[in-house]
Design a protein around this motif. Structure first.
Motif, PDB file in Angstrom:
ATOM      1  N   HIS A   1       5.563  -2.945  -0.497  1.00 33.39           N
ATOM      2  CA  HIS A   1       4.354  -3.742  -0.779  1.00 33.39           C
ATOM      3  C   HIS A   1       4.794  -5.185  -0.584  1.00 33.39           C
ATOM      4  O   HIS A   1       5.322  -5.809  -1.500  1.00 33.39           O
TER       5      HIS A   1
ATOM      6  N   PHE B   1       4.098  -8.097  -0.793  1.00 34.87           N
ATOM      7  CA  PHE B   1       3.366  -9.256  -1.302  1.00 34.87           C
ATOM      8  C   PHE B   1       3.510  -9.401  -2.806  1.00 34.87           C
ATOM      9  O   PHE B   1       2.593  -9.820  -3.480  1.00 34.87           O
ATOM     10  N   GLN B   2       4.616  -8.988  -3.333  1.00 37.49           N
ATOM     11  CA  GLN B   2       4.805  -9.122  -4.801  1.00 37.49           C
ATOM     12  C   GLN B   2       5.389 -10.512  -5.067  1.00 37.49           C
ATOM     13  O   GLN B   2       6.557 -10.658  -5.402  1.00 37.49           O
TER      14      GLN B   2
ATOM     15  N   GLY C   1       7.789  -1.762  -3.714  1.00 38.96           N
ATOM     16  CA  GLY C   1       7.233  -3.087  -4.029  1.00 38.96           C
ATOM     17  C   GLY C   1       7.743  -3.664  -5.321  1.00 38.96           C
ATOM     18  O   GLY C   1       6.956  -4.109  -6.157  1.00 38.96           O
TER      19      GLY C   1
ATOM     20  N   ARG D   1      -4.711   1.385   4.393  1.00 39.61           N
ATOM     21  CA  ARG D   1      -5.312   1.748   3.101  1.00 39.61           C
ATOM     22  C   ARG D   1      -6.722   2.295   3.284  1.00 39.61           C
ATOM     23  O   ARG D   1      -7.434   1.899   4.215  1.00 39.61           O
TER      24      ARG D   1
ATOM     25  N   GLN E   1      -8.387  -0.233  -4.347  1.00 39.53           N
ATOM     26  CA  GLN E   1      -7.579  -0.035  -5.550  1.00 39.53           C
ATOM     27  C   GLN E   1      -8.178  -0.807  -6.735  1.00 39.53           C
ATOM     28  O   GLN E   1      -7.519  -1.048  -7.737  1.00 39.53           O
TER      29      GLN E   1
ATOM     30  N   HIS F   1      -6.391   2.378 -10.293  1.00 39.69           N
ATOM     31  CA  HIS F   1      -5.665   3.643 -10.069  1.00 39.69           C
ATOM     32  C   HIS F   1      -4.785   3.977 -11.264  1.00 39.69           C
ATOM     33  O   HIS F   1      -4.009   4.916 -11.233  1.00 39.69           O
TER      34      HIS F   1
HETATM   35  N1  LIG Z   1      -0.353   0.853  -5.635  1.00 38.57           N
HETATM   36  C1  LIG Z   1       0.245  -0.364  -5.527  1.00 38.57           C
HETATM   37  N2  LIG Z   1      -0.441  -1.418  -5.060  1.00 38.57           N
HETATM   38  C2  LIG Z   1       0.181  -2.620  -4.953  1.00 38.57           C
HETATM   39  N3  LIG Z   1       1.451  -2.830  -5.288  1.00 38.57           N
HETATM   40  C3  LIG Z   1       2.131  -1.797  -5.759  1.00 38.57           C
HETATM   41  N4  LIG Z   1       3.396  -1.677  -6.170  1.00 38.57           N
HETATM   42  C4  LIG Z   1       3.585  -0.398  -6.537  1.00 38.57           C
HETATM   43  N5  LIG Z   1       2.488   0.330  -6.379  1.00 38.57           N
HETATM   44  C5  LIG Z   1       1.565  -0.515  -5.893  1.00 38.57           C
END
Ligand SMILES: Nc1ncnc2[nH]cnc12
Length: 573
Positions: free
Chosen positions: A89, A91-92, A284, A146, A150, A547
């Motif tokens: 992921h 973009f953390q 991520g 995707r 979410q 989610h």
């Molecule tokens: N479902 C998700 N969406 C965004 N970042 C995440 N990091 C772990 N799971 C994730």
């Protein structure tokens, strides 16, 4: 489309053959190498010829033509395929470019990335040109497509248009569909997502699940609907079930779920000794977790848990390449594959001393490829956040009787708010980044004292505001607006901490090493103000992510996740 990033042109293929015929000299020859042959699961000796970005020969011959060829004596090194992160992921707080630069230094030179943030921030055309632009790096960046936001958006039905998803699924850089964080809807009646799952399979690409705690029945039904992999196993038992049902299982070692050591021990206890459908992922992780490494750290943990070395290295390379149907290009040291090769001092030391990515040295030996310092994000439509509206006192009126009670970083239960707010309660507001709507509630368990914290980093990119003091919360908003996006903390009228996120208010563009220190500073500040957990960045990300159980604050309002019900709708400002 500079296709050579995803395939070689005929002219290039002919050149590769000409190297074999001796009419063109290879660029590099890795001599006397002991390398891991993942096809035969054994260490073998060979000379390895590289031409531009490709491995063109592996064997005991040396080239006849070799003017301009760089010879490297690899006699006391062990060569393994470049590591693959199958579930990134990017973009953390970091961005895909910085993550890739940082990851390559410890041997992770292929990443398969979530496209979620691109769906929120860019129209499809701009997103696709960003994918091309990101190919300036010698690492291999691929993506997944995707099928849901979410979260619960005001415009959910137009968040993803059918043709856009199909275009994403057809793109050469996209290797999989999912992750299926919306699987309950798919099981129930969401035929749009089910259609996209089938289109993914028609494109011969895998569908990735997201099935934490799923029963045998759910795993079976999701298999029937077309799911191929899942990364949510948290125990050896759950891995066993996935393997038994023919899933590919990615074992996770992440900042929020560092389960890998426990999972491996339990797999050993269960006598699992078939690893071909096992991958490894850091899923991520937030920046400071990556100080210990990325896929190299996962391999090291596998070796510490008695996984045979050839299996451990394959989990982070060849197995992932096969899962994505890409083993002709990545994941192994063999003729025709992209020259992603890691050079180890010993078989049990997965942190490479030298790294070759696409035939270029990015670490250690040779003239190391100088990374371009940063990436032209503004040219790709991801500039600083510019808000053309201001907060008012009206935005901080709290009357909703239901709040969000943190059970850990990311699980939230509903509770009845106290008046006046209790010691561990704080005001919570989600503000539309366009300034059109707001949702006010309370959060219990985040802080016992901090005046105000704002984050323009969130699942939907809207603004998360938390605090015990409304004046401080407004000051935090004003400062975040002034710096063009970021995470800002204010206490007793003073800005006490900030992490600028100048890429669309979602991502930083400082080098990873600096970002790691910035995140550590935020964690320290929040700990001083009573945040009791380890991963506040994940808390901020997932407050609006539907989610996860049980209650969320989203652009549609306060949502009961299980019932998919809006308990208290967002209010137009
Ligand atoms: N479902 C998700 N969406 C965004 N970042 C995440 N990091 C772990 N799971 C994730």
């Amino acid at each position: 489309m500079n296709e050579h990033r995803y395939r070689w042109r005929n002219k290039q293929l002919r050149e590769h053959v000409a190297v074999m015929d001796g009419s063109i000299a290879p660029s590099i020859v890795l001599q006397n190498a002991t390398y891991l042959n993942v096809y035969m699961k054994r260490w073998m000796k060979a000379h390895i010829w590289i031409y531009e970005d490709r491995i063109v020969y592996v064997g005991d011959q040396l080239p006849s033509q070799s003017d301009e060829t760089e010879y490297v004596d690899c006699s006391n090194q062990y060569l393994v395929p470049g590591y693959i992160e199958p579930h990134a992921h990017p973009f953390q707080l970091y961005n895909p470019h910085r993550l890739a630069q940082y990851a390559s230094q410890s041997g992770t030179t292929t990443l398969i990335n979530d496209n979620l943030v691109l769906l929120f921030l860019l129209k499809k055309k701009k997103a696709f040109s960003l994918l091309e632009g990101l190919n300036d790096l010698p690492v291999s960046l691929y993506w997944w497509s995707r099928f849901d936001s979410q979260s619960s958006l005001q415009n959910d039905e137009v968040f993803l248009r059918d043709q856009d998803v199909l275009d994403w699924l057809q793109h050469d850089a996209v290797l999989q569909g999912g992750e299926l964080t919306c699987w309950p809807n798919v099981l129930k009646d969401d035929d749009r997502v089910l259609h996209w799952m089938q289109e993914t399979k028609r494109a011969r690409k895998p569908v990735e699940g997201h099935f934490p705690g799923a029963s045998e029945r759910t795993l079976t039904k999701m298999k029937l609907l077309g799911t191929d992999g899942d990364h949510e196993a948290m125990t050896g038992e759950e891995v066993f079930e996935r393997l038994r049902l023919g899933y590919t299982a990615a074992l996770r070692y992440s900042s929020i779920r560092p389960d890998l050591p426990k999972i491996l021990k339990e797999m050993n206890d269960l006598g699992i000794d078939t690893y071909d459908r096992i991958m490894l992922t850091t899923d991520g992780s937030t920046p400071s977790f990556y100080e210990q490494g990325i896929m190299d750290r996962c391999i090291e943990i596998a070796l510490e848990n008695n996984i045979p070395a050839h299996e451990a290295y394959s989990m982070a390379s060849y197995n992932a390449a096969k899962y994505f149907g890409m083993e002709h290009r990545i994941g192994s040291i063999g003729p025709g594959r992209v020259a992603h090769i890691n050079f180890l001092e010993a078989k049990d030391q997965p942190r490479p001393v030298s790294v070759m990515a696409r035939g270029k040295w990015v670490k250690g030996y040779g003239d190391v490829q100088k990374w371009k310092d940063s990436f032209p994000w503004a040219e790709h439509g991801m500039d600083k956040l510019q808000l053309d509206w201001d907060m008012t006192d009206h935005d901080l009126q709290f009357s909703i009787p239901v709040g969000l009670h943190m059970q850990n970083e990311v699980i939230l239960k509903p509770y009845t708010v106290q008046t006046p707010p209790g010691q561990d309660e704080a005001y919570l507001t989600l503000l539309d980044r366009e300034g059109k709507w707001k949702v006010n509630s309370m959060i219990k368990g985040f802080t016992t004292s901090l005046g105000g914290l704002i984050s323009s980093y969130s699942n939907t990119g809207d603004l998360v505001l938390i605090g015990k003091d409304k004046k401080d919360m407004k000051l935090a908003f004003n400062r975040m607006k002034e710096i063009g996006g970021g995470i800002v903390a204010v206490h007793e009228g003073q800005v006490v901490y900030e992490i600028p996120l100048h890429i669309a208010g979602m991502m930083s563009d400082v080098p990873m090493e600096a970002l790691i220190e910035q995140e550590k500073g935020l964690k320290k500040l929040l700990e001083e103000h009573g945040y009791p957990y380890q991963d506040p960045v994940y808390t901020l990300l997932f407050l609006s992510s539907t989610h996860l159980p049980f209650i969320r604050i989203t652009p549609k309002g306060i949502i009961d996740v299980k019932k998919k019900e809006v308990l208290f709708p967002a209010i137009m400002r």
